[in-house]
Design an enzyme around this catalytic site. Structure first.
Site, PDB file in Angstrom:
ATOM      1  N   GLU A   1      50.235  24.949  76.674  1.00  0.00           N
ATOM      2  CA  GLU A   1      51.240  25.890  77.176  1.00  0.00           C
ATOM      3  C   GLU A   1      51.463  27.018  76.180  1.00  0.00           C
ATOM      4  O   GLU A   1      51.646  28.169  76.553  1.00  0.00           O
ATOM      5  CB  GLU A   1      52.573  25.157  77.434  1.00  0.00           C
ATOM      6  CG  GLU A   1      53.637  26.006  78.138  1.00  0.00           C
ATOM      7  CD  GLU A   1      54.555  26.797  77.207  1.00  0.00           C
ATOM      8  OE1 GLU A   1      55.264  27.676  77.682  1.00  0.00           O
ATOM      9  OE2 GLU A   1      54.543  26.527  75.989  1.00  0.00           O
TER      10      GLU A   1
ATOM     11  N   HIS B   1      55.057  20.155  78.407  1.00  0.00           N
ATOM     12  CA  HIS B   1      53.737  20.408  77.818  1.00  0.00           C
ATOM     13  C   HIS B   1      53.571  19.612  76.542  1.00  0.00           C
ATOM     14  O   HIS B   1      54.474  19.563  75.714  1.00  0.00           O
ATOM     15  CB  HIS B   1      53.492  21.906  77.600  1.00  0.00           C
ATOM     16  CG  HIS B   1      54.426  22.575  76.638  1.00  0.00           C
ATOM     17  ND1 HIS B   1      54.188  22.596  75.280  1.00  0.00           N
ATOM     18  CD2 HIS B   1      55.581  23.255  76.832  1.00  0.00           C
ATOM     19  CE1 HIS B   1      55.170  23.275  74.692  1.00  0.00           C
ATOM     20  NE2 HIS B   1      56.031  23.678  75.596  1.00  0.00           N
TER      21      HIS B   1
END
Lengths: 472, 472
Positions: free
Chosen positions: A337, A291
């Site tokens: 995320e 992420h």
């Protein structure tokens, strides 16, 4: 069975010279004892030359580390909703194109924009002292004048229950010692609502870490539906222990908490995508990444700049080595995320009708420390095949495939049936730095990062190239 | 000779029952070969029972740790010139009297009052970022608007010299990696004047530590006579490495530094003194202690609350065990070690005409981690005797007497000829916490603190009680 010998039928050529000449036949049936022995190869045999080439190339220099350092130094933390994050994404997209990766694109995702604002926690009684404090992502703020209240220190949810009659109008302080992340993070995630149910006006958690130099750790938190939202933040291990000792001595503890935290409207962000298109079944995809967003402290070098650059570098190396696999390898650097998981969800939404052709999803989000292998969630048949492939990583000590594994960003597609893998690494120091100002590039080692690149590249390449699809 | 057998003549009784019955004679002269063999005892033989009693008592409970925790939790950091320090001293004096220690008193000392004020360091170019910053004790401040200047990162004094032509009007940043404290602290102590000589407007040092979680370390600094005084502060290892990488990439670095640091008039403080008066030669003194002041961050639990409580507890245990030695044992908790050394100097001034009767000075100021023994500065004859005594600490692994040792507070009297000793401990983690917010009680271990108490008590008692004076 646990150890599965996968007999490959390599009827097609491999693109790399070194493995282009492998002879293969159907495996000999049990009854063919008198026939000449079949040429039986494991995947590891078939791909050894390719894997060795990848590993050699991955370990050749410190390019990956330098690239990661430039990324995190140039843009700093990449928090959802910030300019830093979008500038970093632009920079990556431009470089991915310059790397001649294919189908480089940003896929738009609306992400929440939580703003920390000014924040502080101060011990007023029994003596004045600034606590080392960081708010938790998603928390509501305090009134502008702050919240001043007596503290109740508890060691667990059950301890809170046992003292629930003392929690009303208090600031509940969870002094829960670190055991595992999964166990201890519950106080960070769910502590506010549990305290609010007991009548508390705010709550604080001891930072979720086994090692502290008075280091506050942030992270996300949630509120239970229908429970009053109270401000929720983290103090250091040291300060939590201090408050515990003061309470144990019978001292009255009064804390003043100020948090300017609030949400603004959602912001536009992007999942970063780059590919090497498959040469035979381009519609079949091995997706791999980390992420690109981080918390708003430190550099997000470990969490998860390192995972992003490792996946990106894996793809770049395969491209550089002319290793175009049968199927597509897609690198995705998911956004948001940390405090929303919108990137992983958006990916699932966008590719909902293509998930049957998602062969495998691999995530690196536990730091790019020395890799040990992967954790895998999928069928026993697939597990056995992956263990054969992982034998190719024995030279770098990354050949373990544990049962269970994945990652937050690939969680949504895993729940739709896509087999998932997480890169497993030496986790000794991960939670020292996690979500703190100390998550900086100097904590990482160029060679260890290269090893992660090698592990990801070998695994993604072989799964994308092997003749048979990885079974579900 | 290295290993010196000290023959004791124990013609007097010992106060502890266990060693009260030791028979002793004059050592036999060389020519008396036919006479019955003399009863020849090492000091270790003579004091084994007493030492074992002390060790057993020291390890019996966690009283020392609880006392230290209460001290540091109640008063927090004890910086020279603050109310915290004087309140802590009052608290200690009251408890020392309640402990029935003798001649408990505060001896007045004027100490400097350096005030940190508001302070910050901010990276402006190539991107905006708050640096984790702490000013260095004794530094001048900046103008109220701060100092904004381009940075020049150097790795050493010689690197600064090599780039002196680029230092004018710059903020010099010393990015010197930690080797030893003694070597690396030079940039903290002397960095400002070296930078000022090259025309710099301010200077920053990388915190003096081998391990950082983005942790700034303060400490004292000095200015050379006749050199312009420029502001001097510390940034973290992480930020120093970041600035180095930015410079190495050819980036222009601009930093804005604000420091409200200034001196106010001297303040009244005290050296804390408590004794067990000697039963035979009370005018002969073994002095032992640590420093009661600390930096203005953390709790000063390790530096040097632990040393103070260890010495205090050693005296309390001897008193509790009715071990009144031949000579006086005086515990002194010196004030203002950190940023002036006025306590140690005042002690020397006050007792200038009694220093000939100072048998030994012992300091504990390297943390109360697992003790290994002592370092000693004095004559070879004295060293050999102390090594015999240290054999009594073999059961707790603290029996090493290294050559060289002492402490900052006892430095002034050591320079006047008093033999000096420093408690040596496992130093692995000392500089992780040194002069930071992480110098808190939780870093210490009750058992290790008890071992320090035992080592100090045994050493002080035997030197104070043995028949012959420790030779100079």
């Amino acid at each position: 069975m646990h150890r599965f010998l996968y007999l490959t039928v390599l009827s097609t050529f491999c693109t790399l010279g070194g493995i282009g000449s492998i002879a293969a036949q159907e495996p000999a049936p049990d009854t063919a004892a008198v026939a000449p022995p079949a040429v039986v190869q494991t995947l590891a045999d078939a791909y050894r030359d390719a894997a060795d080439s990848i590993i050699t190339a991955a370990l050749a220099d410190s390019f990956a580390y330098q690239r990661l350092a430039e990324l995190v130094d140039t843009f700093g933390p990449r928090f959802s909703g910030t300019r830093n994050l979008e500038d970093a994404i632009d920079w990556i997209l431009a470089r991915m194109k310059a790397d001649s990766l294919e189908n480089v694109r940003g896929e738009e995702v609306m992400v929440p924009r939580w703003v920390r604002g000014e924040e502080s926690a101060e011990l007023l009684v029994p003596r004045e002292m600034a606590l080392s404090f960081i708010g938790l992502g998603g928390s509501v703020g305090t009134p502008r004048r702050g919240i001043t209240a007596e503290a109740l220190v508890v060691s667990s949810f059950s301890d809170l229950e046992a003292h629930a009659d003392q929690a009303r109008d208090r600031i509940v302080v969870y002094n829960a010692p670190f055991t595992t992340y999964g166990e201890t993070v519950r106080y960070r995630w769910a502590g506010a609502s549990a305290a609010a149910k007991a009548g508390a006006v705010a709550s604080l958690v001891r930072s979720v870490t086994p090692h502290s130099l008075n280091t506050p750790h942030t992270g996300s938190m949630g509120y239970e539906e229908g429970v009053r939202k109270i401000p929720h933040g983290a103090i250091t291990v040291e300060d939590a222990l201090l408050l515990q000792r003061l309470q144990d001595r019978g001292e009255t503890i009064i804390i003043k908490l100020k948090m300017g935290a609030h949400y603004r409207g959602d912001a536009l962000s992007r999942n970063v995508v780059a590919e090497i298109a498959g040469r035979e079944q381009p519609e079949e995809v091995v997706v791999m990444g980390g992420h690109i967003d981080s918390w708003d402290v430190g550099q997000g070098a470990m969490d998860d700049g390192g995972g992003c650059v490792a996946a990106w570098e894996a793809l770049r190396l395969l491209q550089k080595l002319n290793l175009r696999p049968r199927r597509t390898i897609r690198v995705v650097l998911w956004t948001n995320e940390e405090n929303g998981l919108r990137g992983g969800q958006a990916y699932q939404d966008k590719y909902a009708n293509q998930l049957d052709n998602h062969i495998l999803a691999i995530e690196s989000d536990e730091g790019v420390f020395k890799p040990q292998g992967f954790g895998f969630t999928g069928s026993p048949e697939a597990l056995a095949i992956l263990r054969d492939i992982a034998a190719l990583l024995e030279p770098i000590g990354a050949d373990s495939i544990a049962e269970g594994g994945g990652g937050a960003d690939i969680g949504p597609i895993m729940r739709k049936g896509v087999p998932g893998m997480g890169l497993n690494v030496d986790g000794t120091r991960y939670f020292w730095y996690h979500h703190t100002g100390a998550d900086t590039i100097d904590k990482l080692d160029p060679h260890e990062l290269n090893l992660c690149v090698a592990a990801l590249a070998v695994m993604a390449y072989v799964v994308a190239d092997m003749p048979e699809r990885l079974p579900r």
